[in-house]
Each structure stands twice: as structure tokens, then as C-alpha cells.
Design a protein around this motif. Structure first.
Motif, PDB file in Angstrom:
ATOM      1  N   UNK A   1       0.841  -1.204   0.000  1.00  0.00           N
ATOM      2  CA  UNK A   1       0.000   0.000   0.000  1.00  0.00           C
ATOM      3  C   UNK A   1       0.870   1.246   0.000  1.00  0.00           C
ATOM      4  N   UNK A   2       1.916   1.264   0.830  1.00  0.00           N
ATOM      5  CA  UNK A   2       2.819   2.413   0.859  1.00  0.00           C
ATOM      6  C   UNK A   2       3.554   2.585  -0.460  1.00  0.00           C
ATOM      7  N   UNK A   3       3.965   1.486  -1.077  1.00  0.00           N
ATOM      8  CA  UNK A   3       4.627   1.567  -2.370  1.00  0.00           C
ATOM      9  C   UNK A   3       3.722   2.165  -3.426  1.00  0.00           C
ATOM     10  N   UNK A   4       2.478   1.708  -3.471  1.00  0.00           N
ATOM     11  CA  UNK A   4       1.524   2.260  -4.437  1.00  0.00           C
ATOM     12  C   UNK A   4       1.270   3.736  -4.167  1.00  0.00           C
ATOM     13  N   UNK A   5       1.160   4.116  -2.889  1.00  0.00           N
ATOM     14  CA  UNK A   5       0.883   5.501  -2.537  1.00  0.00           C
ATOM     15  C   UNK A   5       2.022   6.416  -2.984  1.00  0.00           C
ATOM     16  N   UNK A   6       3.266   6.006  -2.720  1.00  0.00           N
ATOM     17  CA  UNK A   6       4.392   6.826  -3.137  1.00  0.00           C
ATOM     18  C   UNK A   6       4.513   6.894  -4.663  1.00  0.00           C
ATOM     19  N   UNK A   7       4.250   5.796  -5.346  1.00  0.00           N
ATOM     20  CA  UNK A   7       4.294   5.768  -6.807  1.00  0.00           C
ATOM     21  C   UNK A   7       3.239   6.707  -7.384  1.00  0.00           C
ATOM     22  N   UNK A   8       2.036   6.668  -6.864  1.00  0.00           N
ATOM     23  CA  UNK A   8       0.961   7.530  -7.334  1.00  0.00           C
ATOM     24  C   UNK A   8       1.282   8.992  -7.031  1.00  0.00           C
ATOM     25  N   UNK A   9       1.856   9.277  -5.864  1.00  0.00           N
ATOM     26  CA  UNK A   9       2.213  10.652  -5.521  1.00  0.00           C
ATOM     27  C   UNK A   9       3.314  11.175  -6.439  1.00  0.00           C
ATOM     28  N   UNK A  10       4.276  10.331  -6.765  1.00  0.00           N
ATOM     29  CA  UNK A  10       5.345  10.730  -7.684  1.00  0.00           C
ATOM     30  C   UNK A  10       4.792  11.055  -9.058  1.00  0.00           C
ATOM     31  N   UNK A  11       3.929  10.192  -9.574  1.00  0.00           N
ATOM     32  CA  UNK A  11       3.333  10.445 -10.885  1.00  0.00           C
ATOM     33  C   UNK A  11       2.478  11.706 -10.879  1.00  0.00           C
ATOM     34  N   UNK A  12       1.710  11.905  -9.820  1.00  0.00           N
ATOM     35  CA  UNK A  12       0.871  13.110  -9.728  1.00  0.00           C
ATOM     36  C   UNK A  12       1.723  14.366  -9.689  1.00  0.00           C
ATOM     37  N   UNK A  13       2.817  14.323  -8.938  1.00  0.00           N
ATOM     38  CA  UNK A  13       3.708  15.481  -8.852  1.00  0.00           C
ATOM     39  C   UNK A  13       4.353  15.779 -10.195  1.00  0.00           C
ATOM     40  N   UNK A  14       4.828  14.743 -10.878  1.00  0.00           N
ATOM     41  CA  UNK A  14       5.461  14.946 -12.179  1.00  0.00           C
ATOM     42  C   UNK A  14       4.476  15.498 -13.211  1.00  0.00           C
ATOM     43  N   UNK A  15       3.265  14.971 -13.229  1.00  0.00           N
ATOM     44  CA  UNK A  15       2.262  15.478 -14.171  1.00  0.00           C
ATOM     45  C   UNK A  15       1.873  16.916 -13.846  1.00  0.00           C
ATOM     46  N   UNK A  16       1.763  17.237 -12.563  1.00  0.00           N
ATOM     47  CA  UNK A  16       1.436  18.605 -12.163  1.00  0.00           C
ATOM     48  C   UNK A  16       2.544  19.564 -12.585  1.00  0.00           C
ATOM     49  N   UNK A  17       3.795  19.169 -12.375  1.00  0.00           N
ATOM     50  CA  UNK A  17       4.917  20.012 -12.804  1.00  0.00           C
ATOM     51  C   UNK A  17       4.948  20.161 -14.317  1.00  0.00           C
ATOM     52  N   UNK A  18       4.678  19.087 -15.022  1.00  0.00           N
ATOM     53  CA  UNK A  18       4.670  19.130 -16.476  1.00  0.00           C
ATOM     54  C   UNK A  18       3.635  20.122 -16.992  1.00  0.00           C
ATOM     55  N   UNK A  19       2.415  20.020 -16.474  1.00  0.00           N
ATOM     56  CA  UNK A  19       1.367  20.940 -16.916  1.00  0.00           C
ATOM     57  C   UNK A  19       1.604  22.358 -16.398  1.00  0.00           C
ATOM     58  N   UNK A  20       2.205  22.494 -15.223  1.00  0.00           N
ATOM     59  CA  UNK A  20       2.458  23.821 -14.671  1.00  0.00           C
ATOM     60  C   UNK A  20       3.537  24.563 -15.425  1.00  0.00           C
ATOM     61  N   UNK A  21       4.597  23.875 -15.830  1.00  0.00           N
ATOM     62  CA  UNK A  21       5.674  24.515 -16.564  1.00  0.00           C
ATOM     63  C   UNK A  21       5.359  24.678 -18.046  1.00  0.00           C
ATOM     64  N   UNK A  22       4.383  23.963 -18.531  1.00  0.00           N
ATOM     65  CA  UNK A  22       4.015  24.025 -19.947  1.00  0.00           C
ATOM     66  C   UNK A  22       3.428  25.370 -20.301  1.00  0.00           C
ATOM     67  N   UNK A  23       2.739  26.005 -19.383  1.00  0.00           N
ATOM     68  CA  UNK A  23       2.075  27.288 -19.673  1.00  0.00           C
ATOM     69  C   UNK A  23       3.046  28.359 -19.540  1.00  0.00           C
TER      70      UNK A  23
END
Length: 71
Positions: A49-71
Motif C-alpha cells: 500500500x505504501x509503495x503504491x501511494x508513493x508511486x501515485x504521488x510521484x506520478x501526480x507530482x510529475x504530471x502537475x509540474x509538467x502541466x504547470x511549466x508548460x504554460x
């Protein structure tokens, strides 16, 4: 006098259940709490459960940064 209602609410719905849970935990830990917590923290289900949570948080952070820096 105005603080009595929130304090009563916290006492009934937060502190009373918390104290009850802690009492049950201490009563069931015949060999001490450390082995009990160690067994829970090292269980395979919790680690997955902790592994999945950290993996999902990493992906969410990377996608947020990607969309945030894109503009």
C-alpha cells in the motif's frame, strides 16, 4: 462559556474514542508495543500500500509540474 460546546464535542467524538483505542492497544500488547508495531509496519500488505501511494504521488507530482511549466 462559548468554548464549552467545541470542547465537549472534541471530548466526546475525538478524545474519548482515542483514549479507548489506546487502552485496548496497551491491553493486547503482552510482549510490549514495539514488536506489535514492528509486525504491523513490516507486513507485506502495508508495504505494498505504501509503495503504491508513493508511486501515485510521484506520478501526480510529475504530471502537475509538467502541466504547470508548460504554460
Amino acid at each position: 462559556l462559548l468554548w464549552l460546546a467545541p470542547l465537549g464535542f472534541l471530548g466526546i467524538f475525538y478524545f474519548f474514542p482515542l483514549i479507548s483505542i489506546l487502552q485496548v492497544s496497551f491491553e493486547r500488547a503482552s510482549g510490549g508495543l514495539l514488536p506489535l508495531f514492528k509486525g504491523v509496519l513490516l507486513s507485506s500488505s502495508l508495504l505494498s500500500i505504501l509503495g503504491f501511494t508513493f508511486w501515485q504521488a510521484l506520478l501526480s507530482t510529475l504530471l502537475t509540474l509538467l502541466f504547470g511549466f508548460h504554460q
